[in-house]
Design a protein around this motif. Structure first.
Motif, short mmCIF file in Angstrom:
data_model
loop_
_atom_site.label_atom_id
_atom_site.label_comp_id
_atom_site.label_asym_id
_atom_site.label_seq_id
_atom_site.Cartn_x
_atom_site.Cartn_y
_atom_site.Cartn_z
N ARG A 98 34.42 31.57 41.41
CA ARG A 98 34.98 30.95 40.35
C ARG A 98 34.22 30.64 39.02
O ARG A 98 33.19 30.00 39.20
CB ARG A 98 35.70 29.87 40.68
N ASP A 142 44.98 40.78 28.08
CA ASP A 142 45.48 39.63 28.70
C ASP A 142 45.47 39.54 30.06
O ASP A 142 46.02 38.59 30.73
CB ASP A 142 46.37 38.90 27.79
N ASP A 143 45.26 40.66 30.70
CA ASP A 143 45.46 40.93 32.23
C ASP A 143 44.02 41.20 32.77
O ASP A 143 43.21 41.85 32.11
CB ASP A 143 46.35 42.02 32.63
N ILE A 144 43.91 40.93 33.99
CA ILE A 144 42.64 41.04 34.63
C ILE A 144 42.07 42.46 34.78
O ILE A 144 40.96 42.86 34.80
CB ILE A 144 42.68 40.56 36.22
N LEU A 156 38.93 35.80 31.36
CA LEU A 156 39.48 36.09 32.84
C LEU A 156 38.47 36.35 33.86
O LEU A 156 38.46 36.11 34.83
CB LEU A 156 40.53 37.03 32.90
N LEU A 172 35.29 34.84 38.11
CA LEU A 172 36.76 35.01 37.99
C LEU A 172 37.26 33.42 37.47
O LEU A 172 36.90 32.36 37.81
CB LEU A 172 37.75 35.22 38.91
N SER A 173 37.99 33.47 36.31
CA SER A 173 38.66 32.14 35.85
C SER A 173 39.80 31.70 36.80
O SER A 173 40.03 30.41 36.99
CB SER A 173 39.46 32.31 34.57
N ASP A 174 40.37 32.48 37.42
CA ASP A 174 41.33 32.34 38.34
C ASP A 174 41.16 33.13 39.68
O ASP A 174 41.30 34.34 39.59
CB ASP A 174 42.91 32.68 37.70
N PRO A 175 41.08 32.45 40.79
CA PRO A 175 40.68 33.17 41.95
C PRO A 175 41.91 34.23 42.48
O PRO A 175 41.64 34.96 43.02
CB PRO A 175 40.47 32.12 43.06
N GLY A 176 42.82 33.66 42.15
CA GLY A 176 44.21 34.50 42.20
C GLY A 176 44.07 35.97 41.64
O GLY A 176 44.88 36.93 41.81
N ASP A 177 43.21 36.08 40.57
CA ASP A 177 43.01 37.35 40.07
C ASP A 177 42.19 38.38 40.92
O ASP A 177 41.86 39.62 40.38
CB ASP A 177 42.56 37.32 38.54
N GLU A 198 35.51 26.99 31.06
CA GLU A 198 36.71 27.38 30.49
C GLU A 198 36.83 27.74 29.13
O GLU A 198 36.68 26.99 28.22
CB GLU A 198 37.74 26.10 30.82
#
Length: 126
Positions: free
Chosen positions: A107, A45-47, A116, A79-84, A111
């Motif tokens: 991005r 569950d992590d990038i 991720l 990426l689902s979340d650009p923060g990743d 969804e």
């Protein structure tokens, strides 16, 4: 130029798209996620875990086409979340430590719960 559909049991598959297609000396790997085919679930569950698995899945598709990561000329990362981005980049650098291929990151528009990252590649066998 005829095209050859690439399939392997070592990467996720769908009836809606080919895992990869070889056309002449080019191999096109579809957007591939971090699903572990042995469990049918996301590798984590992590990038970093999902990036590692997605790259391994891409590598399996390339291998089925007679190619390798050394033949990759272009990579697309969604990426689902650009923060990743930083975490993805950290794992990505382990797979392409020197002379990396051209790459873009954007991005992911869809969804999908738990998803991720999706990675696609183009390899050249010329």
């Amino acid at each position: 130029m005829p095209r050859q559909t690439i399939t392997t049991p070592d990467a996720p598959h769908s009836p809606l798209f080919s895992q990869g297609v070889r056309a002449g000396s080019q191999v096109f790997v579809s957007g591939t996620t971090g699903i572990d085919v042995s469990t049918g679930r996301m590798a984590g569950d992590d990038i970093r875990a999902q990036t590692r698995q997605a790259l391994g899945n891409c590598e399996a598709i390339l291998r089925a086409a007679g190619a390798s990561l050394d033949d990759v000329v272009e990579v697309g990362v969604l990426l689902s979340d650009p923060g990743d981005f930083a975490g993805m980049n950290e794992e990505y650098a382990r797979w392409f430590p020197t002379e990396p291929p051209a790459r873009y990151a954007a991005r992911l528009g869809a969804e999908v719960p738990g998803l991720l990252v999706s990675i696609r590649m183009t390899a050249s066998l010329a």
